[in-house]
Design an enzyme around this catalytic site. Structure first.
Site, short mmCIF file in Angstrom:
data_model
loop_
_atom_site.label_atom_id
_atom_site.label_comp_id
_atom_site.label_asym_id
_atom_site.label_seq_id
_atom_site.Cartn_x
_atom_site.Cartn_y
_atom_site.Cartn_z
CG HIS A 1 5.38 61.21 38.79
ND1 HIS A 1 6.30 61.91 37.95
CD2 HIS A 1 4.30 61.68 38.34
CE1 HIS A 1 5.63 62.59 36.86
NE2 HIS A 1 4.51 62.42 37.09
CG HIS A 2 8.40 56.96 34.16
ND1 HIS A 2 9.75 57.02 33.94
CD2 HIS A 2 8.03 55.81 33.71
CE1 HIS A 2 10.03 56.24 33.46
NE2 HIS A 2 9.05 55.16 33.17
CB SER A 3 9.34 63.02 36.90
OG SER A 3 8.82 62.85 38.36
#
Length: 503
Positions: free
Chosen positions: A169-171
């Site tokens: 996930h990009h977070s």
């Protein structure tokens, strides 16, 4: 099964349970942390804007998969990366803010070995890997665990002996964070006792990075002052265009675009890639006195122009100006070496993890030129102009400010409109400069992709050793002939190289 080539269709692969194991598993590894301060760290505004974005990295391995060794490497190496041990939880405030909370990580829960059709693998292993990576777009991740997973495909392809697909996930981090993690977790194939050789970081040349001249005379001082006026003017113009893009300014409708009112991402996404010679890119760079980025942006413009005019049949005298979003790392250029060293000395908490990105709206031209080098020269002119602006800082701060003042919906509105009103996303990540092994396995190639954005086309360039990997993340409803577009990149780069040889 696709009757034309004997390979499973993407739809068929997406219905298969990915949790089925095909090999005996090693004893489950897990890790915990004693760092109680990590549970107090808030999720940054930039990370919150990445709610729907996922990174998919396909890595070719030069040896058959040794799952116990790889699993042990993950447990040992990734334990030093705080985000790989954390999930997002509500902080209990009225604003609905979120924070990172450390959890116990069971590595076995993040390792997936799917069962695939052996007939399809035998018929076309490359297509099976492509279909499998595409199928991940439709599969949700379990938010009760840290949002990362390794998928192992233990069969040979044209480029590798086995393949691993990492979904994150990009977070958890941007490209810089993940590449720092790869560097810190990897070892040189030539000497496994040391880290792989680091590439030289490009020098930033904007006015704020240039020292004040002290003894070069009045004209040099006036030139230095003038550079700040240019920087301020360019920044104001770029921020104004950014605001217009968010509010109303949209690229013209072309064969690269999705529907006019579409600001959500499509679940139709393919990840395809090809390799270019880094030495050839550097030759072109030196031949026309530009940068590697100038060459890559110019080659992209040439490839998209070739694809557009062939597909539409429009007159070759037509010229279209489209725009791409270029994420820019806001960390210091020396941070890659610095951060890797901090991790090596057990100071990972001092590393700038997460997402530290600003954005540039980069124009590119769709046109036909008799001289292929015109594409590179135009790219150089555009990029030289963008080096004299602080657009990337202001676009980041504006989004964060709106999110803090008006909530997630306002911040997300700006982020989504910026992407939806432009035609593509463009990124460039520097990888290891020599052959590298990761978790006990030599890497043959690295091909990162992204999904969760409304744009139908994302172009990634990643260097590794003497190769640059071009990865296209494509909505195959808009680009049903995506393999032809990939060929256009190879053809256009070849034409530019031939033209440079003739200088």
């Amino acid at each position: 099964m696709d009757a034309s080539n004997g390979c499973p269709s993407a739809a068929a692969l997406r219905t298969r349970p990915l949790s089925i194991r095909t090999k005996p598993r090693a004893p489950a590894a897990e890790w915990t942390t004693e760092d109680s301060t990590a549970d107090k760290e808030p999720v940054t505004p930039t990370a919150r804007l990445m709610e729907d974005l996922y990174i998919v990295v396909t890595m070719g391995l030069g040896s058959p998969l040794n799952l116990p060794v790889f699993s042990a490497g993950i447990a040992t190496q990734l334990a030093r990366y705080p985000r790989f041990q954390s999930i997002q939880v509500a902080d209990g405030s009225e604003d609905g803010n979120r924070r990172w909370a450390r959890v116990k990580v069971k590595v076995d829960d993040h390792i997936i070995v799917p069962v695939l059709d052996p007939v399809a693998v035998e018929a076309d292993a490359d297509q099976v890997v492509e279909d499998y990576a595409a199928s991940l777009v439709t599969l949700p991740m379990d938010a009760s665990r840290p949002l990362w997973e390794f998928h192992f495909l233990d069969f040979p392809t044209s480029e590798a002996t086995s393949t691993v697909v990492l979904r994150v996930h990009h977070s958890l981090g941007d490209g810089m964070s993940l590449m720092t993690l790869v560097f810190a977790s990897a070892r040189s194939v030539a000497d496994p006792t040391r880290l792989p050789a680091m590439p030289k970081q490009p020098q930033r040349r904007a006015a704020i990075y240039m020292p004040r001249p002290r003894s070069a005379g009045t004209m040099a001082f006036l030139g230095w002052v003038w550079s700040y006026f240019v920087l301020a003017w360019n920044t104001m113009v770029d921020v104004a265009f950014f605001a217009a893009t968010v509010l109303f300014l949209r690229d013209p409708k072309t064969s690269f675009s999705r529907s006019d009112d579409d600001t959500v991402f499509s679940q139709r996404r393919r990840f395809v890639h090809l390799s270019l010679s880094l030495d050839d890119v550097k030759f072109i760079k030196n031949a026309i006195n530009c940068t590697v980025n100038d060459v890559l942006v110019g080659a992209t413009s040439a490839a998209l122009s070739q694809y557009y005019f062939r597909k539409t049949g429009n007159t070759i005298t037509e010229k279209i100006c489209l725009r791409s979003v270029l994420p820019v790392n806001l960390r210091a250029t020396t941070s890659l070496q610095k951060y890797v060293n901090l991790i090596e000395f057990g100071k990972s908490s001092d590393v700038g993890w997460g997402n530290q990105l600003g954005y540039i709206i980069l124009p590119f031209h769709v046109a036909m030129h008799d001289d292929p080098l015109v594409y590179v020269r135009k790219a150089k002119k555009t990029l030289d102009r963008k080096k004299r602006t602080l657009e990337m800082v202001f676009t980041c701060k504006i989004s964060e400010l709106f999110l803090k003042l008006f909530g997630m919906k306002a911040g997300s509105f700006i982020f989504r409109r910026m992407l939806a009103n432009t035609s593509m996303l463009f990124s460039n990540v520097i990888g290891p400069a020599e052959p590298t092994e990761f978790c006990g396995h030599p890497i043959t190639f690295i091909a990162p992709g992204l999904y969760g954005v409304p744009q139908a086309l994302i172009v990634h360039y990643t260097s590794y050793c003497n190769t640059i990997k071009v990865t296209l993340s494509i909505d195959d409803e808009i680009f049903p002939d995506y393999s032809q577009l990939l060929d256009d990149f190879a053809d256009s780069f070849g034409h530019i190289k031939d033209a440079a040889l003739g200088l």
